[in-house]
Design a protein around this motif. Structure first.
Motif, PDB file in Angstrom:
ATOM      1  N   THR A  17       3.134  -6.309  -1.462  1.00 49.37           N
ATOM      2  CA  THR A  17       3.487  -6.336  -2.889  1.00 49.37           C
ATOM      3  C   THR A  17       3.401  -4.956  -3.518  1.00 49.37           C
ATOM      4  O   THR A  17       3.876  -4.762  -4.626  1.00 49.37           O
ATOM      5  N   GLU A  18       2.796  -4.002  -2.803  1.00 47.23           N
ATOM      6  CA  GLU A  18       2.737  -2.639  -3.312  1.00 47.23           C
ATOM      7  C   GLU A  18       2.701  -1.644  -2.166  1.00 47.23           C
ATOM      8  O   GLU A  18       2.280  -1.966  -1.058  1.00 47.23           O
ATOM      9  N   VAL A  19       3.176  -0.461  -2.458  1.00 46.81           N
ATOM     10  CA  VAL A  19       3.158   0.631  -1.489  1.00 46.81           C
ATOM     11  C   VAL A  19       2.955   1.930  -2.267  1.00 46.81           C
ATOM     12  O   VAL A  19       3.515   2.103  -3.347  1.00 46.81           O
ATOM     13  N   THR A  20       2.111   2.798  -1.738  1.00 45.67           N
ATOM     14  CA  THR A  20       1.861   4.093  -2.374  1.00 45.67           C
ATOM     15  C   THR A  20       2.468   5.185  -1.507  1.00 45.67           C
ATOM     16  O   THR A  20       2.238   5.223  -0.298  1.00 45.67           O
ATOM     17  N   LEU A  21       3.235   6.049  -2.152  1.00 45.42           N
ATOM     18  CA  LEU A  21       3.876   7.172  -1.470  1.00 45.42           C
ATOM     19  C   LEU A  21       3.535   8.463  -2.201  1.00 45.42           C
ATOM     20  O   LEU A  21       3.457   8.481  -3.431  1.00 45.42           O
ATOM     21  N   SER A  22       3.363   9.519  -1.442  1.00 52.08           N
ATOM     22  CA  SER A  22       3.158  10.827  -2.069  1.00 52.08           C
ATOM     23  C   SER A  22       4.514  11.372  -2.495  1.00 52.08           C
ATOM     24  O   SER A  22       5.569  10.927  -2.020  1.00 52.08           O
ATOM     25  N   PHE A  23       4.491  12.344  -3.384  1.00 50.94           N
ATOM     26  CA  PHE A  23       5.736  12.992  -3.782  1.00 50.94           C
ATOM     27  C   PHE A  23       6.435  13.559  -2.546  1.00 50.94           C
ATOM     28  O   PHE A  23       7.646  13.490  -2.427  1.00 50.94           O
ATOM     29  N   VAL A  65       8.355  -1.641  -9.612  1.00 54.85           N
ATOM     30  CA  VAL A  65       8.025  -0.834 -10.785  1.00 54.85           C
ATOM     31  C   VAL A  65       7.195   0.337 -10.274  1.00 54.85           C
ATOM     32  O   VAL A  65       6.315   0.155  -9.421  1.00 54.85           O
ATOM     33  N   ALA A  66       7.464   1.530 -10.787  1.00 53.07           N
ATOM     34  CA  ALA A  66       6.726   2.722 -10.375  1.00 53.07           C
ATOM     35  C   ALA A  66       5.516   2.939 -11.273  1.00 53.07           C
ATOM     36  O   ALA A  66       5.627   2.860 -12.496  1.00 53.07           O
ATOM     37  N   GLU A  67       4.383   3.207 -10.644  1.00 56.68           N
ATOM     38  CA  GLU A  67       3.155   3.558 -11.363  1.00 56.68           C
ATOM     39  C   GLU A  67       2.725   4.933 -10.857  1.00 56.68           C
ATOM     40  O   GLU A  67       2.039   5.043  -9.846  1.00 56.68           O
ATOM     41  N   PRO A  68       3.172   5.998 -11.538  1.00 45.79           N
ATOM     42  CA  PRO A  68       2.886   7.352 -11.064  1.00 45.79           C
ATOM     43  C   PRO A  68       1.444   7.776 -11.331  1.00 45.79           C
ATOM     44  O   PRO A  68       0.819   7.359 -12.309  1.00 45.79           O
ATOM     45  N   HIS A  69       0.939   8.586 -10.428  1.00 40.20           N
ATOM     46  CA  HIS A  69      -0.367   9.232 -10.572  1.00 40.20           C
ATOM     47  C   HIS A  69      -0.079  10.724 -10.396  1.00 40.20           C
ATOM     48  O   HIS A  69      -0.117  11.242  -9.276  1.00 40.20           O
ATOM     49  N   ILE A  70       0.252  11.353 -11.507  1.00 35.87           N
ATOM     50  CA  ILE A  70       0.780  12.718 -11.489  1.00 35.87           C
ATOM     51  C   ILE A  70      -0.195  13.712 -10.871  1.00 35.87           C
ATOM     52  O   ILE A  70       0.201  14.518 -10.025  1.00 35.87           O
ATOM     53  N   ARG A  71      -1.455  13.660 -11.264  1.00 36.89           N
ATOM     54  CA  ARG A  71      -2.427  14.626 -10.710  1.00 36.89           C
ATOM     55  C   ARG A  71      -2.551  14.517  -9.201  1.00 36.89           C
ATOM     56  O   ARG A  71      -2.703  15.514  -8.503  1.00 36.89           O
ATOM     57  N   ALA A  72      -2.495  13.306  -8.693  1.00 37.47           N
ATOM     58  CA  ALA A  72      -2.599  13.094  -7.241  1.00 37.47           C
ATOM     59  C   ALA A  72      -1.255  13.278  -6.546  1.00 37.47           C
ATOM     60  O   ALA A  72      -1.194  13.294  -5.317  1.00 37.47           O
ATOM     61  N   GLU A  73      -0.187  13.424  -7.332  1.00 36.41           N
ATOM     62  CA  GLU A  73       1.177  13.519  -6.809  1.00 36.41           C
ATOM     63  C   GLU A  73       1.491  12.349  -5.889  1.00 36.41           C
ATOM     64  O   GLU A  73       2.000  12.508  -4.780  1.00 36.41           O
ATOM     65  N   THR A  74       1.183  11.145  -6.384  1.00 36.57           N
ATOM     66  CA  THR A  74       1.509   9.917  -5.677  1.00 36.57           C
ATOM     67  C   THR A  74       2.148   8.932  -6.658  1.00 36.57           C
ATOM     68  O   THR A  74       1.993   9.059  -7.866  1.00 36.57           O
ATOM     69  N   VAL A  75       2.847   7.969  -6.099  1.00 30.16           N
ATOM     70  CA  VAL A  75       3.431   6.896  -6.893  1.00 30.16           C
ATOM     71  C   VAL A  75       3.115   5.580  -6.195  1.00 30.16           C
ATOM     72  O   VAL A  75       3.341   5.438  -4.998  1.00 30.16           O
ATOM     73  N   ARG A  76       2.579   4.673  -6.966  1.00 30.14           N
ATOM     74  CA  ARG A  76       2.315   3.318  -6.464  1.00 30.14           C
ATOM     75  C   ARG A  76       3.480   2.467  -6.937  1.00 30.14           C
ATOM     76  O   ARG A  76       3.744   2.354  -8.126  1.00 30.14           O
ATOM     77  N   PHE A  77       4.218   1.906  -5.985  1.00 34.03           N
ATOM     78  CA  PHE A  77       5.329   1.017  -6.304  1.00 34.03           C
ATOM     79  C   PHE A  77       4.826  -0.407  -6.165  1.00 34.03           C
ATOM     80  O   PHE A  77       4.302  -0.782  -5.118  1.00 34.03           O
ATOM     81  N   VAL A  78       4.958  -1.185  -7.233  1.00 34.46           N
ATOM     82  CA  VAL A  78       4.464  -2.557  -7.277  1.00 34.46           C
ATOM     83  C   VAL A  78       5.651  -3.482  -7.517  1.00 34.46           C
ATOM     84  O   VAL A  78       6.499  -3.190  -8.370  1.00 34.46           O
ATOM     85  N   ARG A  79       5.701  -4.578  -6.774  1.00 35.44           N
ATOM     86  CA  ARG A  79       6.774  -5.549  -6.995  1.00 35.44           C
ATOM     87  C   ARG A  79       6.802  -5.941  -8.462  1.00 35.44           C
ATOM     88  O   ARG A  79       5.763  -6.216  -9.057  1.00 35.44           O
ATOM     89  N   ALA A  80       7.974  -5.986  -9.043  1.00 32.44           N
ATOM     90  CA  ALA A  80       8.128  -6.237 -10.475  1.00 32.44           C
ATOM     91  C   ALA A  80       7.476  -7.551 -10.893  1.00 32.44           C
ATOM     92  O   ALA A  80       6.839  -7.620 -11.938  1.00 32.44           O
ATOM     93  N   ALA A  81       7.592  -8.597 -10.099  1.00 30.62           N
ATOM     94  CA  ALA A  81       6.987  -9.887 -10.443  1.00 30.62           C
ATOM     95  C   ALA A  81       5.469  -9.770 -10.511  1.00 30.62           C
ATOM     96  O   ALA A  81       4.837 -10.335 -11.399  1.00 30.62           O
ATOM     97  N   VAL A  82       4.879  -9.024  -9.602  1.00 36.97           N
ATOM     98  CA  VAL A  82       3.426  -8.830  -9.582  1.00 36.97           C
ATOM     99  C   VAL A  82       3.009  -7.962 -10.757  1.00 36.97           C
ATOM    100  O   VAL A  82       2.047  -8.264 -11.460  1.00 36.97           O
ATOM    101  N   ALA A  83       3.747  -6.890 -11.015  1.00 36.93           N
ATOM    102  CA  ALA A  83       3.421  -5.992 -12.130  1.00 36.93           C
ATOM    103  C   ALA A  83       3.522  -6.746 -13.446  1.00 36.93           C
ATOM    104  O   ALA A  83       2.674  -6.605 -14.319  1.00 36.93           O
ATOM    105  N   GLY A  84       4.541  -7.562 -13.612  1.00 33.31           N
ATOM    106  CA  GLY A  84       4.698  -8.343 -14.834  1.00 33.31           C
ATOM    107  C   GLY A  84       3.584  -9.351 -15.015  1.00 33.31           C
ATOM    108  O   GLY A  84       3.072  -9.551 -16.107  1.00 33.31           O
TER     109      GLY A  84
END
Length: 91
Positions: A17-23, A65-84
């Motif tokens: 339901t989620e995946v975190t990727l670095s920039f 849905v993207a949930e960015p963590h700018i300082r860590a230069e990562t983005v957590r992508f969460v399934r829209a249904a779960v994020a909602g």
């Protein structure tokens, strides 16, 4: 095909339901450097009344849905249904 189509394809294949990727991961996936604007949260998140940019459409088309963590230069992508659902229960 947009620059972010390979990222959308990767997200569609995710079983979690989620995946975190670095920039850097994202840059490798899209075979290009992220713009300087990506250092702002608004680049990752579409404003309710703002225009949908190519990256926003790619995430949404993949169902994430993207949930960015700018300082860590990562983005957590969460399934829209779960994020909602998380937003519905938090307030």
């Amino acid at each position: 095909m947009t620059k972010y189509a390979p990222l959308a394809a990767l997200l569609r294949r995710q079983k979690q339901t989620e995946v975190t990727l670095s920039f850097r991961d994202i840059e490798r996936i899209v075979s290009g450097i992220l713009p300087k604007a990506s250092m702002a949260e608004t680049w990752w998140r579409q404003e309710p009344r703002g225009p949908a940019m190519p990256q926003h459409r790619a995430f949404a088309d993949a169902g994430f849905v993207a949930e960015p963590h700018i300082r860590a230069e990562t983005v957590r992508f969460v399934r829209a249904a779960v994020a909602g659902r998380d937003r519905d229960t938090s307030g």
